[in-house]
Structure formats: structure tokens, C-alpha cells
Design a protein around this motif. Structure first.
Motif, PDB file in Angstrom:
ATOM      1  N   GLU A  12       0.691  -1.027  -0.054  1.00  0.00           N
ATOM      2  CA  GLU A  12      -0.040   0.109   0.040  1.00  0.00           C
ATOM      3  C   GLU A  12       1.135   1.215   0.086  1.00  0.00           C
ATOM      4  O   GLU A  12       0.405   2.519  -0.063  1.00  0.00           O
ATOM      5  N   ALA A  13       2.035   1.145  -0.003  1.00  0.00           N
ATOM      6  CA  ALA A  13       2.994   2.269   0.069  1.00  0.00           C
ATOM      7  C   ALA A  13       3.154   2.906  -1.394  1.00  0.00           C
ATOM      8  O   ALA A  13       3.143   2.308  -2.346  1.00  0.00           O
ATOM      9  N   LYS A  14       3.059   4.111  -1.123  1.00  0.00           N
ATOM     10  CA  LYS A  14       3.604   5.007  -2.261  1.00  0.00           C
ATOM     11  C   LYS A  14       5.011   5.600  -2.138  1.00  0.00           C
ATOM     12  O   LYS A  14       5.298   5.399  -0.904  1.00  0.00           O
ATOM     13  N   THR A  15       5.674   5.800  -3.379  1.00  0.00           N
ATOM     14  CA  THR A  15       7.015   6.381  -3.186  1.00  0.00           C
ATOM     15  C   THR A  15       7.189   7.927  -3.874  1.00  0.00           C
ATOM     16  O   THR A  15       6.657   7.721  -5.256  1.00  0.00           O
ATOM     17  N   SER A  16       7.769   8.780  -3.415  1.00  0.00           N
ATOM     18  CA  SER A  16       7.939   9.961  -4.116  1.00  0.00           C
ATOM     19  C   SER A  16       9.522  10.431  -3.801  1.00  0.00           C
ATOM     20  O   SER A  16      10.094  10.386  -2.718  1.00  0.00           O
ATOM     21  N   LEU A  17      10.100  11.261  -4.752  1.00  0.00           N
ATOM     22  CA  LEU A  17      11.297  11.807  -4.536  1.00  0.00           C
ATOM     23  C   LEU A  17      11.128  13.194  -3.861  1.00  0.00           C
ATOM     24  O   LEU A  17      10.646  14.054  -4.446  1.00  0.00           O
ATOM     25  N   LEU A  18      11.483  13.315  -2.500  1.00  0.00           N
ATOM     26  CA  LEU A  18      11.201  14.561  -1.897  1.00  0.00           C
ATOM     27  C   LEU A  18      12.525  14.977  -1.085  1.00  0.00           C
ATOM     28  O   LEU A  18      13.270  14.223  -0.516  1.00  0.00           O
ATOM     29  N   CYS A  19      12.994  16.028  -1.529  1.00  0.00           N
ATOM     30  CA  CYS A  19      14.086  16.743  -1.096  1.00  0.00           C
ATOM     31  C   CYS A  19      15.139  15.837  -1.234  1.00  0.00           C
ATOM     32  O   CYS A  19      16.385  15.631  -0.488  1.00  0.00           O
ATOM     33  N   GLY A  20      15.236  15.215  -2.587  1.00  0.00           N
ATOM     34  CA  GLY A  20      16.570  14.435  -2.805  1.00  0.00           C
ATOM     35  C   GLY A  20      16.314  12.893  -2.283  1.00  0.00           C
ATOM     36  O   GLY A  20      17.466  12.259  -2.837  1.00  0.00           O
ATOM     37  N   TYR A  25       5.475   6.638   1.523  1.00  0.00           N
ATOM     38  CA  TYR A  25       4.204   7.510   2.264  1.00  0.00           C
ATOM     39  C   TYR A  25       2.722   6.519   1.793  1.00  0.00           C
ATOM     40  O   TYR A  25       2.836   5.912   1.060  1.00  0.00           O
ATOM     41  N   TRP A  26       1.877   7.161   2.581  1.00  0.00           N
ATOM     42  CA  TRP A  26       0.524   6.347   2.681  1.00  0.00           C
ATOM     43  C   TRP A  26      -0.555   7.695   2.537  1.00  0.00           C
ATOM     44  O   TRP A  26      -0.452   8.468   3.214  1.00  0.00           O
ATOM     45  N   SER A  50       5.741   4.434  10.250  1.00  0.00           N
ATOM     46  CA  SER A  50       4.314   4.734  10.284  1.00  0.00           C
ATOM     47  C   SER A  50       3.385   3.536  10.545  1.00  0.00           C
ATOM     48  O   SER A  50       2.018   3.794  10.956  1.00  0.00           O
ATOM     49  N   TRP A  51       3.812   2.467  10.607  1.00  0.00           N
ATOM     50  CA  TRP A  51       2.964   1.329  10.902  1.00  0.00           C
ATOM     51  C   TRP A  51       2.471   1.589  12.232  1.00  0.00           C
ATOM     52  O   TRP A  51       1.260   0.777  12.438  1.00  0.00           O
ATOM     53  N   ASP A  52       3.385   2.117  13.320  1.00  0.00           N
ATOM     54  CA  ASP A  52       2.658   2.331  14.416  1.00  0.00           C
ATOM     55  C   ASP A  52       1.384   2.781  14.874  1.00  0.00           C
ATOM     56  O   ASP A  52       0.730   2.853  15.649  1.00  0.00           O
ATOM     57  N   CYS A  68       0.766   9.851   5.829  1.00  0.00           N
ATOM     58  CA  CYS A  68       1.992   9.707   6.734  1.00  0.00           C
ATOM     59  C   CYS A  68       2.920   9.267   5.963  1.00  0.00           C
ATOM     60  O   CYS A  68       3.087   9.129   4.792  1.00  0.00           O
ATOM     61  N   ALA A  69       4.127   9.517   6.560  1.00  0.00           N
ATOM     62  CA  ALA A  69       5.573   8.871   5.790  1.00  0.00           C
ATOM     63  C   ALA A  69       6.292   8.178   6.733  1.00  0.00           C
ATOM     64  O   ALA A  69       6.499   8.462   7.993  1.00  0.00           O
ATOM     65  N   ASP A  70       7.225   7.208   6.141  1.00  0.00           N
ATOM     66  CA  ASP A  70       8.377   6.914   6.809  1.00  0.00           C
ATOM     67  C   ASP A  70       9.330   7.798   6.598  1.00  0.00           C
ATOM     68  O   ASP A  70      10.037   8.126   5.519  1.00  0.00           O
ATOM     69  N   MET A  71      10.024   8.325   7.690  1.00  0.00           N
ATOM     70  CA  MET A  71      10.943   9.375   7.651  1.00  0.00           C
ATOM     71  C   MET A  71      12.157   8.954   6.912  1.00  0.00           C
ATOM     72  O   MET A  71      12.547   7.731   6.928  1.00  0.00           O
TER      73      MET A  71
END
Length: 302
Positions: A12-20, A25-26, A50-52, A68-71
């Protein structure tokens, strides 16, 4: 995020290039197809992901847009080696995520490490308003903190964290085992709410994904960064016009009752909730956290 399994979490995760960096994220729904105007942004803690938030996510998705996003350095997101991890960079990434997803009004629910990121976002909004700078579309409407180092002087990291942060951390982390993680979790969960095996397994799997355990010593620099920026963050909270809330598991040895007492002492008209659990209220007392948070959101919106 409707399932607890690692496979479903990945699917279910999406991914994006953010700040390099590639960030996982979800989102809870397609904003264009729903009439929900406000977004809740979840910001997780250390060393998890973010699973928490899976339990709160399941129920709040009925009434809100969720994001949300995994940092960076956590979960399914990029974990670059020899990178200078920073709480400020994590805030940059969240601002980029909000912009990318065209978020307007939003609320934050944060935990642990994520509390500091939320404090930075609160500070930035206040600073822009004070300087009459151009405001981004995303407007922070409330912040709910869960156990975390809101006041750096009151934060009590475990011995394991202090050792991993030290000069021997790069060596120690190579010997990190699932058993040692389990022992640490048992120390910080409540005596009557110990971690379930599935929670231990998921935390370990997300930590080890892409050798994430190897960057732990670099991420732990956040302890020093809290001391560096803590004064401005607390000042932003004291003067904030954004409603704040603190849900605290008082058995937590890191940021439990002593952190709650300090919060009540420092923050004007402090709104708080006390739970007889440990460091992870969202996992140890999910029903209570959901109920308290729903009540808080209703008070903000009314």
C-alpha cells in the motif's frame, strides 16, 4: 495500512522523491473523490515507522483524509549511509509532502522523534506569520503529541541509545539483534501492556529493511539537535495559537510522567490525557488514544 502484515504495508506504500530522497508514504483516500476537507498527518517515532499508527488510521480514515510517511532513515524510505540526518530535514520532507499532495488545513498526531518534527513545523508556521512571509497552502490547525522529548532537559534516553550515539555506536550497531530490540521494548512498554510478538517482529523487520540498523548512530544525533533547537520550539508552543494536546503514557522511563508534569508546568492552559501505559500509547492503549484524540479534534473544530 488496513493490515498489520509487512507485505500489506509495502503493497500500500507510495514512493516519491522528496528533498532528494525516495520517501515511502501512505494516503487514506483520493482527495478528488471525497468531500473531506481536513487532513491528519501522522509522524512516527524512533526507531520505528508509520506502521505504529495502523489502529488509529483504520478508524480515523472514515472521517478524515490521512497522510503519513516513513521518515528518511526509517521503515521503507531511503536510508543513505554517511548522511547527516537532521530533524530540520525531516520537517523539510513533510513540507514537501504536504505541497505535493495539495494539502490545505491539517492536524498533526506525533510520537517520540516525531514530536520534534512537529515542533519544528509549528515553529515555522508561527515564524512565517510573525514575519508576514508568504504562507504555504498547508495550514497547521492542531498538534497532538504522544510520549517524546518535548523538553530536552527532561528526556531520559536508554543506556542503549546513549551507547549507540557514542563513538562506539558504529561498531555496536553491527551486533544489534532482534533479542536486544525486544529487551529494549520491554523496558519502555508498560508493565501490564508488554509488546506483542507481532509488534516486535514488525519493528525489527522495518528497522532491518535496507540495512536501516546501520544508520541508527547517525539518526541518534537528534538528541543533540533537540538541545540546539529546543528553546525556540518550546517558545513556539508557549505562544502558540494552534491548539495543542499531550497524550502521555506515564510508565514510560524515557518521557513519561516527568515529561507530562513539565508540560503542565510550562504550557499555558495545558490540555493533556494520562494513560497508565508506557512509551507507545498508540499500540498499548489504542482504543483510549483514539477516543481521546477524537474528543480533542471535536473541541478544535467546535
Amino acid at each position: 495500512m488496513s493490515s498489520l502484515s509487512f507485505a500489506r504495508y509495502q503493497q500500500e506504500a507510495k514512493t516519491s522523491l522528496l528533498c532528494g530522497h525516495q520517501i515511502a508514504y501512505w494516503q487514506s483516500y483520493d482527495a478528488a473523490a471525497n468531500n473531506k476537507q481536513q487532513t491528519i498527518v501522522f509522524i512516527h517515532g524512533f526507531p520505528s515507522a508509520s506502521w505504529d499508527w495502523h489502529y488509529q488510521w483504520k478508524y480515523l480514515a472514515r472521517d478524515y483524509s490521512l497522510l503519513c510517511a516513513d521518515m528518511l532513515g526509517f521503515g521503507l524510505s531511503a536510508k543513505p549511509d554517511k548522511h547527516r540526518y537532521s530533524l530540520l530535514e525531516q520537517a523539510d520532507i513533510f513540507e514537501a509532502l504536504l505541497l505535493q499532495n495539495d494539502v490545505g488545513d491539517y492536524h498533526i498526531m506525533a510520537h517520540d522523534y516525531g514530536d520534534s518534527v512537529a515542533q519544528e513545523l509549528l515553529y515555522r508556521q508561527a515564524k512565517r506569520r510573525a514575519e508576514k512571509s508568504i504562507q504555504p497552502k498547508a495550514t497547521l490547525k492542531s498538534v497532538c503529541f504522544l510520549n517524546g522529548g518535548i523538553f530536552p532537559a527532561c528526556h531520559r534516553p536508554l543506556l542503549t541509545q546513549r551507547l549507540l550515539k557514542s563513538w562506539i555506536g558504529k561498531w555496536l550497531v553491527k551486533w544489534l539483534t532482534k533479542r536486544s530490540l525486544e529487551k529494549s521494548l520491554y523496558k519502555i512498554f508498560g508493565k501490564n501492556t508488554p509488546p506483542m510478538q507481532q509488534e516486535i517482529d514488525m519493528t525489527w523487520q522495518l528497522l532491518m529493511h535496507n540495512d536501516g540498523h546501520l544508520v541508527i548512530p547517525d539518526i541518534l544525533r537528534y538528541i543533540d539537535e533537540r538541545r540546539q533547537w529546543g528553546e525556540r520550539w518550546v517558545e513556539a508552543m508557549i505562544t502558540s495559537t494552534v491548539p495543542l494536546y499531550f497524550i502521555n503514557g506515564i510508565q514510560d522511563p524515557i518521557s513519561g510522567r516527568h515529561m507530562l508534569d513539565r508540560y503542565i508546568e510550562v504550557i499555558p492552559d495545558a490540555k493533556t490525557a494520562l494513560l497508565d501505559v508506557g512509551h507507545y500509547p498508540q499500540l498499548e492503549a489504542p482504543d483510549e488514544v483514539l477516543r481521546y484524540y477524537r474528543d480533542f479534534l471535536r473541541s478544535v473544530q467546535s
